[in-house]
Design a protein around this motif. Structure first.
Motif, PDB file in Angstrom:
ATOM      1  N   ALA A  84       0.621  -1.283   0.048  1.00 12.13           N
ATOM      2  CA  ALA A  84      -0.024   0.001  -0.013  1.00 12.13           C
ATOM      3  C   ALA A  84       0.826   1.275   0.114  1.00 12.13           C
ATOM      4  O   ALA A  84       0.554   2.309  -0.353  1.00 12.13           O
ATOM      5  CB  ALA A  84      -0.828   0.153   1.103  1.00 12.13           C
ATOM      6  N   PHE A  85       2.208   1.041   0.189  1.00 10.96           N
ATOM      7  CA  PHE A  85       2.904   2.274   0.642  1.00 10.96           C
ATOM      8  C   PHE A  85       3.712   2.475  -0.809  1.00 10.96           C
ATOM      9  O   PHE A  85       4.572   3.679  -0.678  1.00 10.96           O
ATOM     10  CB  PHE A  85       3.719   2.249   1.682  1.00 10.96           C
ATOM     11  N   ILE A 128      -4.954  -3.504  -6.709  1.00 15.86           N
ATOM     12  CA  ILE A 128      -6.091  -2.249  -6.180  1.00 15.86           C
ATOM     13  C   ILE A 128      -6.796  -2.590  -5.133  1.00 15.86           C
ATOM     14  O   ILE A 128      -7.007  -2.126  -4.243  1.00 15.86           O
ATOM     15  CB  ILE A 128      -6.722  -1.475  -7.357  1.00 15.86           C
ATOM     16  N   LYS A 129      -7.397  -4.008  -5.352  1.00 14.43           N
ATOM     17  CA  LYS A 129      -8.239  -4.614  -4.449  1.00 14.43           C
ATOM     18  C   LYS A 129      -7.665  -4.866  -2.936  1.00 14.43           C
ATOM     19  O   LYS A 129      -7.937  -4.798  -2.003  1.00 14.43           O
ATOM     20  CB  LYS A 129      -8.822  -5.723  -5.064  1.00 14.43           C
ATOM     21  N   SER A 132      -6.861  -1.843  -1.157  1.00 14.46           N
ATOM     22  CA  SER A 132      -8.385  -1.325  -0.766  1.00 14.46           C
ATOM     23  C   SER A 132      -8.484  -2.237   0.784  1.00 14.46           C
ATOM     24  O   SER A 132      -8.914  -1.375   1.549  1.00 14.46           O
ATOM     25  CB  SER A 132      -9.564  -1.814  -1.594  1.00 14.46           C
ATOM     26  N   ASN A 133      -8.286  -3.368   0.550  1.00 14.68           N
ATOM     27  CA  ASN A 133      -8.327  -4.190   1.929  1.00 14.68           C
ATOM     28  C   ASN A 133      -7.304  -3.676   2.874  1.00 14.68           C
ATOM     29  O   ASN A 133      -7.822  -3.867   4.116  1.00 14.68           O
ATOM     30  CB  ASN A 133      -8.473  -5.741   1.524  1.00 14.68           C
ATOM     31  N   ALA A 135      -6.394  -0.726   3.248  1.00 16.62           N
ATOM     32  CA  ALA A 135      -6.589   0.421   4.102  1.00 16.62           C
ATOM     33  C   ALA A 135      -7.837   0.111   4.921  1.00 16.62           C
ATOM     34  O   ALA A 135      -7.991   0.571   5.958  1.00 16.62           O
ATOM     35  CB  ALA A 135      -7.205   1.415   2.729  1.00 16.62           C
ATOM     36  N   GLN A 136      -8.592  -0.729   4.562  1.00 20.74           N
ATOM     37  CA  GLN A 136      -9.888  -1.164   5.446  1.00 20.74           C
ATOM     38  C   GLN A 136      -9.313  -1.478   6.979  1.00 20.74           C
ATOM     39  O   GLN A 136      -9.678  -1.393   7.890  1.00 20.74           O
ATOM     40  CB  GLN A 136     -10.527  -2.349   4.805  1.00 20.74           C
ATOM     41  N   LEU A 138      -6.283  -1.105   8.247  1.00 24.19           N
ATOM     42  CA  LEU A 138      -5.746  -0.071   8.848  1.00 24.19           C
ATOM     43  C   LEU A 138      -6.948   0.858   9.664  1.00 24.19           C
ATOM     44  O   LEU A 138      -6.951   1.252  10.724  1.00 24.19           O
ATOM     45  CB  LEU A 138      -4.942   1.024   8.066  1.00 24.19           C
ATOM     46  N   SER A 139      -7.993   1.176   8.754  1.00 23.05           N
ATOM     47  CA  SER A 139      -9.248   1.648   9.362  1.00 23.05           C
ATOM     48  C   SER A 139      -9.775   1.076  10.585  1.00 23.05           C
ATOM     49  O   SER A 139     -10.149   1.676  11.561  1.00 23.05           O
ATOM     50  CB  SER A 139     -10.216   1.983   8.271  1.00 23.05           C
ATOM     51  N   ARG A 141      -8.153  -0.821  12.473  1.00 24.14           N
ATOM     52  CA  ARG A 141      -7.207  -0.947  13.682  1.00 24.14           C
ATOM     53  C   ARG A 141      -7.337   0.507  14.363  1.00 24.14           C
ATOM     54  O   ARG A 141      -7.380   0.374  15.347  1.00 24.14           O
ATOM     55  CB  ARG A 141      -5.858  -1.019  13.147  1.00 24.14           C
ATOM     56  N   LEU A 142      -7.489   1.316  13.535  1.00 20.04           N
ATOM     57  CA  LEU A 142      -7.886   2.947  13.932  1.00 20.04           C
ATOM     58  C   LEU A 142      -9.201   2.621  15.159  1.00 20.04           C
ATOM     59  O   LEU A 142      -9.163   3.321  16.172  1.00 20.04           O
ATOM     60  CB  LEU A 142      -8.118   3.819  13.028  1.00 20.04           C
TER      61      LEU A 142
ATOM     62  N   ALA B  84      -9.932   4.950  -1.241  1.00 18.74           N
ATOM     63  CA  ALA B  84      -9.453   3.849  -0.886  1.00 18.74           C
ATOM     64  C   ALA B  84     -10.104   2.656  -0.575  1.00 18.74           C
ATOM     65  O   ALA B  84      -9.636   1.491  -0.491  1.00 18.74           O
ATOM     66  CB  ALA B  84      -8.509   3.990   0.578  1.00 18.74           C
ATOM     67  N   PHE B  85     -11.671   2.913  -0.279  1.00 11.28           N
ATOM     68  CA  PHE B  85     -12.111   1.628   0.194  1.00 11.28           C
ATOM     69  C   PHE B  85     -13.086   1.150  -0.808  1.00 11.28           C
ATOM     70  O   PHE B  85     -13.868   0.233  -0.736  1.00 11.28           O
ATOM     71  CB  PHE B  85     -12.949   2.163   1.350  1.00 11.28           C
ATOM     72  N   PHE B  87     -12.860  -0.354  -3.768  1.00  8.29           N
ATOM     73  CA  PHE B  87     -12.582  -1.697  -4.449  1.00  8.29           C
ATOM     74  C   PHE B  87     -12.182  -2.767  -3.015  1.00  8.29           C
ATOM     75  O   PHE B  87     -11.896  -3.948  -3.665  1.00  8.29           O
ATOM     76  CB  PHE B  87     -11.365  -1.719  -5.235  1.00  8.29           C
ATOM     77  N   ALA B  88     -12.549  -2.328  -2.048  1.00  7.12           N
ATOM     78  CA  ALA B  88     -12.230  -3.523  -0.686  1.00  7.12           C
ATOM     79  C   ALA B  88     -13.381  -4.568  -0.848  1.00  7.12           C
ATOM     80  O   ALA B  88     -14.501  -4.164  -1.431  1.00  7.12           O
ATOM     81  CB  ALA B  88     -12.334  -2.730   0.682  1.00  7.12           C
ATOM     82  N   SER B 132      -2.105   5.122  -2.096  1.00  6.38           N
ATOM     83  CA  SER B 132      -0.969   5.153  -1.411  1.00  6.38           C
ATOM     84  C   SER B 132      -0.867   5.963  -0.293  1.00  6.38           C
ATOM     85  O   SER B 132      -0.533   5.743   0.971  1.00  6.38           O
ATOM     86  CB  SER B 132       0.050   4.949  -2.216  1.00  6.38           C
ATOM     87  N   LEU B 142      -2.378   5.986  13.215  1.00  8.87           N
ATOM     88  CA  LEU B 142      -2.439   5.076  13.914  1.00  8.87           C
ATOM     89  C   LEU B 142      -1.252   5.129  15.040  1.00  8.87           C
ATOM     90  O   LEU B 142      -1.273   4.987  16.352  1.00  8.87           O
ATOM     91  CB  LEU B 142      -2.079   3.644  13.218  1.00  8.87           C
TER      92      LEU B 142
END
Lengths: 228, 228
Positions: A84-85, A128-129, A132-133, A135-136, A138-139, A141-142, B84-85, B87-88, B132, B142
């Motif tokens: 992702a980075f 991309i998928k 996306s997952n 990012a989900q 990380l979200s 975890r937040l 970012a979400f 395509f999750a 990204s 985080l």
DNA sequence: TCAGTAGTGTAACAAATAATACACATTTAT
DNA sequence: ATAAATGTGTATTATTTGTTACACTACTGA
């Protein structure tokens, strides 16, 4: 190439090994081996390659600026690391990555990854998928970190684990934790004795029973009440 | 189309309005208007479109399961929302999105976005890069949330803001906060009186001076010590 | 100008957690 | 089998933060 099996890789698996072989055929890449305990990448170091963990497993840890550790994830092969980075403006590793056992890691330079996107649309879609997952994740975890009390974190962790177990066996009332108490304390970002005390309290209240890594839920509603 | 200006949009800006026009020409999309206070999207609701905030501004908030709020971001136009979400696998909004003023939002269905990727490689690159950066942002949040003490959070916030100011004026020793005390407390996920107390302590110690939203740093080293 | 609202300073008390220490159990390696 | 390392249960004290309450100031709209 022969020894690489991508079938379980979330961004390459559905291509099939043959198609991945073609994709990598013209590309520059390298494979590096890391022994148990080796640092694969350090928090803050630049991330210029796509890392794909081919065999073994790694641990990712985020270090807070005050020195306190917070374990994020244990990652088994086959999976990309820090994907992702790779394309971020400040493309640095957000975590320390340490080998938990002997690991082989495929490293593909950034520019080659872009070429691979152009070569194979399915690879691009997967990428991309997967991000996306990520990012989900990380979200989420937040959200978990935002739960203030240790009891709340624990209740959330148990309920989430129960849901996973129950999708296999809907009437299950117990599960085995994937972490020991010390690891769980790190995961929550709290001290170990504080976690032990909260567990003891939940046991005294008759909400759960805990024997080693096996958790029995005695009072589901009481757990839910700890969240809201 | 005529009234849309994408020049400041991070994923469409460098295409130029004409090229964006072509990209959207064959696509299905809609534009919706939201008034101040309207919910644009709710945490947990499915995210099936790419949202691009064309005008106005929104606030995103994450609700913890215990009910406590934690403000994440204020977003001004022109910017994508929740890109970012999209395509999750579990493509739900991770936050509540509320209009801070009258907003126009361009909504493009998921499948159309994929077609747009195929039509224009630069748009695709922008999208990946933007996501990204998004992941980096979440990762940084985080880290900040992982700082345990309010003083530590405050020190981190001030030092970060100072760095931004100093890149413009290297010898500056003060800056104006973008949030008031109440908002800052939410941002940190702590209560307002607790934050006020910490500010008062830092002032007593002679580390900072704070007048309204203007922060003067009196002892930079003392601030740094609060982190490690 | 005035009332209403939002933002701020502060205090007393309660609750939660960190820090530290130590005994004991369990696992691992030799 | 045994020692060493790792994990667990528990207690005490010190910090930090939440909770609640109230007075005061600054801003905003009628």
């Amino acid at each position: 190439m022969r020894e690489m099996d991508f079938s379980r890789c979330p961004i390459l698996g559905n291509l099939g090994n043959e198609r991945v072989g073609k994709l990598l055929a013209g590309a520059k890449f390298s494979v590096e081996t890391f022994e148990k305990g080796d640092m694969v990448a350090m928090q803050g170091s630049p991330c210029k390659h796509l890392y794909i963990l081919l065999s073994g497993s790694v641990k990712t840890e985020m270090t807070a600026e005050n020195g306190g550790l917070m374990t994020i994830e244990n990652i088994p092969a086959v999976r990309p690391l820090a994907s992702a980075f790779l394309f971020a403006e400040q493309n640095t590793f957000p975590v320390d990555v340490t080998a938990l056992e002997t690991c082989k890691i495929l490293m593909i330079p950034r520019d080659e990854v872009i070429k691979m996107f152009q070569k194979d649309g399915l690879f691009l879609e997967n990428y991309i998928k997967f991000n996306s997952n990520k990012a989900q994740f990380l979200s989420r975890r937040l959200q978990v970190l935002n739960i203030k009390t240790i009891k709340g974190k624990l209740a959330h962790y148990i309920l989430e684990s129960m849901d996973n177990v129950r999708s296999a066996d809907p009437k299950a009332a117990s599960f085995t934790m994937d972490k020991n108490q010390t690891e769980l304390a790190k995961f929550f970002g709290v001290t170990r004795p504080a976690l032990a005390r909260c567990i003891a309290e939940l046991e005294d209240e008759g909400t759960i029973e805990l024997e080693r890594k096996v958790v029995k839920v005695k009072n589901l509603q009481a757990l839910r009440n700890l969240l809201g």
